[in-house]
Motif scaffolding. Structure first.
Motif, PDB file in Angstrom:
ATOM      1  N   LEU A  22       0.831  -1.208   0.000  1.00  0.00           N
ATOM      2  CA  LEU A  22       0.000   0.000   0.000  1.00  0.00           C
ATOM      3  C   LEU A  22       0.866   1.259   0.000  1.00  0.00           C
ATOM      4  O   LEU A  22       0.568   2.237  -0.696  1.00  0.00           O
ATOM      5  CB  LEU A  22      -0.928  -0.003   1.224  1.00  0.00           C
ATOM      6  CG  LEU A  22      -2.002  -1.094   1.272  1.00  0.00           C
ATOM      7  CD1 LEU A  22      -2.801  -0.989   2.566  1.00  0.00           C
ATOM      8  CD2 LEU A  22      -2.925  -1.020   0.062  1.00  0.00           C
ATOM      9  N   ASN A  23       1.942   1.257   0.781  1.00  0.00           N
ATOM     10  CA  ASN A  23       2.843   2.413   0.816  1.00  0.00           C
ATOM     11  C   ASN A  23       3.594   2.579  -0.494  1.00  0.00           C
ATOM     12  O   ASN A  23       3.791   3.705  -0.971  1.00  0.00           O
ATOM     13  CB  ASN A  23       3.831   2.276   1.979  1.00  0.00           C
ATOM     14  CG  ASN A  23       3.246   2.704   3.304  1.00  0.00           C
ATOM     15  OD1 ASN A  23       2.580   3.734   3.393  1.00  0.00           O
ATOM     16  ND2 ASN A  23       3.475   1.919   4.346  1.00  0.00           N
ATOM     17  N   ALA A  24       4.038   1.468  -1.073  1.00  0.00           N
ATOM     18  CA  ALA A  24       4.820   1.537  -2.310  1.00  0.00           C
ATOM     19  C   ALA A  24       4.002   2.060  -3.484  1.00  0.00           C
ATOM     20  O   ALA A  24       4.551   2.689  -4.397  1.00  0.00           O
ATOM     21  CB  ALA A  24       5.398   0.160  -2.633  1.00  0.00           C
ATOM     22  N   ARG A  25       2.690   1.838  -3.474  1.00  0.00           N
ATOM     23  CA  ARG A  25       1.861   2.234  -4.619  1.00  0.00           C
ATOM     24  C   ARG A  25       1.311   3.656  -4.488  1.00  0.00           C
ATOM     25  O   ARG A  25       0.703   4.161  -5.440  1.00  0.00           O
ATOM     26  CB  ARG A  25       0.706   1.252  -4.800  1.00  0.00           C
ATOM     27  CG  ARG A  25      -0.434   1.448  -3.813  1.00  0.00           C
ATOM     28  CD  ARG A  25      -1.639   0.584  -4.140  1.00  0.00           C
ATOM     29  NE  ARG A  25      -2.783   0.965  -3.321  1.00  0.00           N
ATOM     30  CZ  ARG A  25      -3.981   0.413  -3.418  1.00  0.00           C
ATOM     31  NH1 ARG A  25      -4.199  -0.556  -4.303  1.00  0.00           N
ATOM     32  NH2 ARG A  25      -4.979   0.817  -2.644  1.00  0.00           N
ATOM     33  N   LYS A  26       1.497   4.307  -3.337  1.00  0.00           N
ATOM     34  CA  LYS A  26       0.947   5.654  -3.144  1.00  0.00           C
ATOM     35  C   LYS A  26       1.443   6.604  -4.232  1.00  0.00           C
ATOM     36  O   LYS A  26       2.629   6.725  -4.477  1.00  0.00           O
ATOM     37  CB  LYS A  26       1.345   6.196  -1.766  1.00  0.00           C
ATOM     38  CG  LYS A  26       0.525   5.624  -0.627  1.00  0.00           C
ATOM     39  CD  LYS A  26       0.946   6.225   0.710  1.00  0.00           C
ATOM     40  CE  LYS A  26       0.119   5.647   1.856  1.00  0.00           C
ATOM     41  NZ  LYS A  26       0.581   6.174   3.169  1.00  0.00           N
ATOM     42  N   GLY A  27       0.492   7.268  -4.873  1.00  0.00           N
ATOM     43  CA  GLY A  27       0.825   8.218  -5.931  1.00  0.00           C
ATOM     44  C   GLY A  27       1.228   7.560  -7.239  1.00  0.00           C
ATOM     45  O   GLY A  27       1.577   8.255  -8.203  1.00  0.00           O
ATOM     46  N   THR A  38      -0.845  -5.300  -9.007  1.00  0.00           N
ATOM     47  CA  THR A  38      -2.109  -5.215  -8.276  1.00  0.00           C
ATOM     48  C   THR A  38      -3.139  -6.217  -8.809  1.00  0.00           C
ATOM     49  O   THR A  38      -3.988  -6.702  -8.051  1.00  0.00           O
ATOM     50  CB  THR A  38      -2.671  -3.783  -8.359  1.00  0.00           C
ATOM     51  OG1 THR A  38      -1.715  -2.878  -7.802  1.00  0.00           O
ATOM     52  CG2 THR A  38      -3.981  -3.653  -7.606  1.00  0.00           C
ATOM     53  N   HIS A  39      -3.051  -6.525 -10.088  1.00  0.00           N
ATOM     54  CA  HIS A  39      -4.021  -7.430 -10.713  1.00  0.00           C
ATOM     55  C   HIS A  39      -4.066  -8.781  -9.992  1.00  0.00           C
ATOM     56  O   HIS A  39      -5.150  -9.377  -9.833  1.00  0.00           O
ATOM     57  CB  HIS A  39      -3.681  -7.625 -12.194  1.00  0.00           C
ATOM     58  CG  HIS A  39      -4.663  -8.474 -12.925  1.00  0.00           C
ATOM     59  ND1 HIS A  39      -5.975  -8.087 -13.145  1.00  0.00           N
ATOM     60  CD2 HIS A  39      -4.551  -9.717 -13.467  1.00  0.00           C
ATOM     61  CE1 HIS A  39      -6.610  -9.033 -13.788  1.00  0.00           C
ATOM     62  NE2 HIS A  39      -5.778 -10.048 -14.007  1.00  0.00           N
ATOM     63  N   ASN A  40      -2.893  -9.265  -9.543  1.00  0.00           N
ATOM     64  CA  ASN A  40      -2.835 -10.510  -8.766  1.00  0.00           C
ATOM     65  C   ASN A  40      -2.052 -10.253  -7.477  1.00  0.00           C
ATOM     66  O   ASN A  40      -1.056 -10.916  -7.190  1.00  0.00           O
ATOM     67  CB  ASN A  40      -2.158 -11.627  -9.579  1.00  0.00           C
ATOM     68  CG  ASN A  40      -2.962 -12.039 -10.780  1.00  0.00           C
ATOM     69  OD1 ASN A  40      -4.100 -12.474 -10.647  1.00  0.00           O
ATOM     70  ND2 ASN A  40      -2.392 -11.875 -11.960  1.00  0.00           N
ATOM     71  N   VAL A  41      -2.502  -9.258  -6.730  1.00  0.00           N
ATOM     72  CA  VAL A  41      -1.709  -8.767  -5.611  1.00  0.00           C
ATOM     73  C   VAL A  41      -1.468  -9.839  -4.551  1.00  0.00           C
ATOM     74  O   VAL A  41      -0.349  -9.961  -4.036  1.00  0.00           O
ATOM     75  CB  VAL A  41      -2.353  -7.502  -4.991  1.00  0.00           C
ATOM     76  CG1 VAL A  41      -3.732  -7.771  -4.444  1.00  0.00           C
ATOM     77  CG2 VAL A  41      -1.445  -6.923  -3.919  1.00  0.00           C
ATOM     78  N   ARG A  83      10.470  -2.599  -4.625  1.00  0.00           N
ATOM     79  CA  ARG A  83      10.128  -1.450  -3.779  1.00  0.00           C
ATOM     80  C   ARG A  83       9.196  -1.879  -2.642  1.00  0.00           C
ATOM     81  O   ARG A  83       9.238  -1.307  -1.548  1.00  0.00           O
ATOM     82  CB  ARG A  83       9.500  -0.335  -4.623  1.00  0.00           C
ATOM     83  CG  ARG A  83      10.445   0.205  -5.696  1.00  0.00           C
ATOM     84  CD  ARG A  83      10.057   1.594  -6.167  1.00  0.00           C
ATOM     85  NE  ARG A  83       8.777   1.640  -6.847  1.00  0.00           N
ATOM     86  CZ  ARG A  83       8.611   1.416  -8.149  1.00  0.00           C
ATOM     87  NH1 ARG A  83       9.649   1.087  -8.899  1.00  0.00           N
ATOM     88  NH2 ARG A  83       7.423   1.513  -8.702  1.00  0.00           N
ATOM     89  N   VAL A  84       8.363  -2.879  -2.895  1.00  0.00           N
ATOM     90  CA  VAL A  84       7.521  -3.439  -1.832  1.00  0.00           C
ATOM     91  C   VAL A  84       8.403  -4.054  -0.742  1.00  0.00           C
ATOM     92  O   VAL A  84       8.170  -3.850   0.455  1.00  0.00           O
ATOM     93  CB  VAL A  84       6.548  -4.503  -2.399  1.00  0.00           C
ATOM     94  CG1 VAL A  84       5.823  -5.219  -1.262  1.00  0.00           C
ATOM     95  CG2 VAL A  84       5.532  -3.848  -3.329  1.00  0.00           C
ATOM     96  N   VAL A  85       9.426  -4.806  -1.138  1.00  0.00           N
ATOM     97  CA  VAL A  85      10.349  -5.408  -0.168  1.00  0.00           C
ATOM     98  C   VAL A  85      11.048  -4.322   0.654  1.00  0.00           C
ATOM     99  O   VAL A  85      11.192  -4.440   1.878  1.00  0.00           O
ATOM    100  CB  VAL A  85      11.386  -6.298  -0.886  1.00  0.00           C
ATOM    101  CG1 VAL A  85      12.466  -6.775   0.094  1.00  0.00           C
ATOM    102  CG2 VAL A  85      10.705  -7.497  -1.523  1.00  0.00           C
ATOM    103  N   GLN A  86      11.459  -3.251  -0.007  1.00  0.00           N
ATOM    104  CA  GLN A  86      12.161  -2.181   0.723  1.00  0.00           C
ATOM    105  C   GLN A  86      11.231  -1.494   1.720  1.00  0.00           C
ATOM    106  O   GLN A  86      11.651  -1.148   2.830  1.00  0.00           O
ATOM    107  CB  GLN A  86      12.742  -1.174  -0.263  1.00  0.00           C
ATOM    108  CG  GLN A  86      13.821  -1.787  -1.134  1.00  0.00           C
ATOM    109  CD  GLN A  86      14.979  -0.865  -1.404  1.00  0.00           C
ATOM    110  OE1 GLN A  86      14.993   0.297  -0.995  1.00  0.00           O
ATOM    111  NE2 GLN A  86      15.984  -1.371  -2.088  1.00  0.00           N
ATOM    112  N   TRP A  87       9.973  -1.318   1.346  1.00  0.00           N
ATOM    113  CA  TRP A  87       9.011  -0.763   2.298  1.00  0.00           C
ATOM    114  C   TRP A  87       8.803  -1.709   3.479  1.00  0.00           C
ATOM    115  O   TRP A  87       8.670  -1.271   4.633  1.00  0.00           O
ATOM    116  CB  TRP A  87       7.665  -0.475   1.619  1.00  0.00           C
ATOM    117  CG  TRP A  87       7.534   0.939   1.143  1.00  0.00           C
ATOM    118  CD1 TRP A  87       7.617   1.401  -0.134  1.00  0.00           C
ATOM    119  CD2 TRP A  87       7.314   2.088   1.964  1.00  0.00           C
ATOM    120  NE1 TRP A  87       7.469   2.764  -0.169  1.00  0.00           N
ATOM    121  CE2 TRP A  87       7.273   3.213   1.114  1.00  0.00           C
ATOM    122  CE3 TRP A  87       7.155   2.279   3.337  1.00  0.00           C
ATOM    123  CZ2 TRP A  87       7.070   4.508   1.579  1.00  0.00           C
ATOM    124  CZ3 TRP A  87       6.945   3.575   3.812  1.00  0.00           C
ATOM    125  CH2 TRP A  87       6.907   4.667   2.950  1.00  0.00           C
TER     126      TRP A  87
END
Length: 365
Positions: A22-27, A38-41, A83-87
């Protein structure tokens, strides 16, 4: 010093990975790679979790590009899943490390920032000027900071704080990228020369900000607790030290230069300076005096160039009103904290948006 344990389990927990997504996708929700993820999140997050559990996770290829404001910088961007892993890492370890930072470290920290750093410099300069006739400041400028962070030194700092082999495995593969060297040579040349292994943090990575703050925290602790410096402020790699004695600042400069070189493998550049406070302290985009502050000449030049670019881009139909408005409001917020009434009025008076259409219809900004 207490070493943190059991962090890896928190990082790979599904709920933490979900919040990281959720944080990685902001903006960025409507960018292609984000929509694809997101299609197969749920499946994608479970796959990431399994890769982290079984240690089969590998970092994707960096996409490289340049930014030229305020100076040329090499930016490296990872694929969205990385970027998800880093978050996921950042959400767990940043609150722990942040508690160990000094109060006068202002970059990339909640409740801090540029304005708070400028306020602190002005507060101390005002106090010193009242109690001493001619106080001075020392401004330290580190040469190519992000691109010169030593991996061995950083890993040693992390090992002193983290007692978790699984997490250190993950941090190692992020810091020591197999495919992309991050370091660049010292000097005034560009980034096109051969890259250097073993040094450098990619500007663009979320954890790079945290690691860069953690790295300079070594200097913060030394300056505050060993050197007993009171009027010491840091915003990432920009350090300002205020003192009533110019000779003492020269001694402080020599000691810090030696510490940076020996302990952190960093070098100061020729922009490092010692000057009277009455001349104004150029810091975090402002020129700061005890009684007032103005935007620095570099900031004004950058702002005017950016607004001119947006004005022309709008005329060509390349950007919309919302894009322009967000940038303009950001600059107005910056000017709100400085004595620049005439500059603000001049910009607002002259900044009129107009499309290149046959009827030349004006569009309010």
């Amino acid at each position: 010093m207490k070493r943190f344990k059991g962090l890896y389990e928190q990082i790979i927990d599904y709920e933490n990975l979900w919040n990281a997504y959720l944080n990685a996708r902001k903006g960025k929700r409507y960018r292609g790679e984000v929509l694809e993820f997101t299609h197969n999140v749920e499946e994608n997050l479970i796959q990431l979790q399994n890769e982290l559990i079984h240690k089969t996770y590998k970092i994707g290829r960096y996409r490289e590009f340049y930014l030229h404001e305020p100076k040329k910088r090499l930016i490296m961007a990872l694929p969205f899943r990385d970027r998800v892993v880093q978050w996921a890492i950042y959400q767990v370890i940043n609150p722990l490390f942040d508690k160990q930072f000094i109060d006068d470290s202002f970059a990339c920290r909640e409740g801090k920032g540029v304005q708070k750093a400028a306020d602190r410099v002005q507060y101390w300069s005002r106090k010193l000027e009242r109690s001493h006739k001619k106080p001075y400041y020392l401004k330290l400028d580190i040469s190519k900071y992000f691109y010169r962070i030593d991996h061995d030194v950083l890993i040693n700092i992390l090992n002193r704080k983290i007692n978790d082999k699984d997490l250190m495995w993950l941090l190692n593969i992020i810091i020591r990228s197999e495919d992309t060297p991050f370091g660049v040579p010292l000097g005034d040349h560009g980034f096109e020369k051969e890259r250097i292994d073993g040094i450098g943090m990619p500007i663009g990575n979320l954890v790079s900000q945290l690691f860069a703050n953690l790295y300079m925290n070594e200097l913060d602790q030394y300056a505050k607790h060993e050197m007993k410096l009171h009027h010491y402020i840091r915003y990432m790699d920009d350090v300002v030290i205020l003192h009533e004695d110019k000779k003492e600042l020269h001694r402080i400069f020599e000691e810090i230069e030696a510490f940076l070189s020996y302990e952190l493998k960093l070098q100061l550049n020729n922009k490092t300076t010692i000057r009277p406070i009455k001349d104004g302290i150029e810091y975090v985009g402002y020129r700061i005096w005890p009684t007032h502050r103005k935007l620095s000449k570099k900031t004004v030049k950058k702002m005017k160039a950016r607004l001119k670019y947006l004005k022309n881009s709008f005329a060509r139909g390349e950007v919309n009103v919302d894009d322009v408005r967000s940038t303009l409001m950001s600059y107005l917020g910056l000017m709100k904290h400085a004595n620049c009434y005439n500059l603000k009025n001049k910009i607002l008076r002259e900044f009129v948006l107009m499309r290149n259409t046959q009827d030349n219809e004006k569009v309010a900004s």
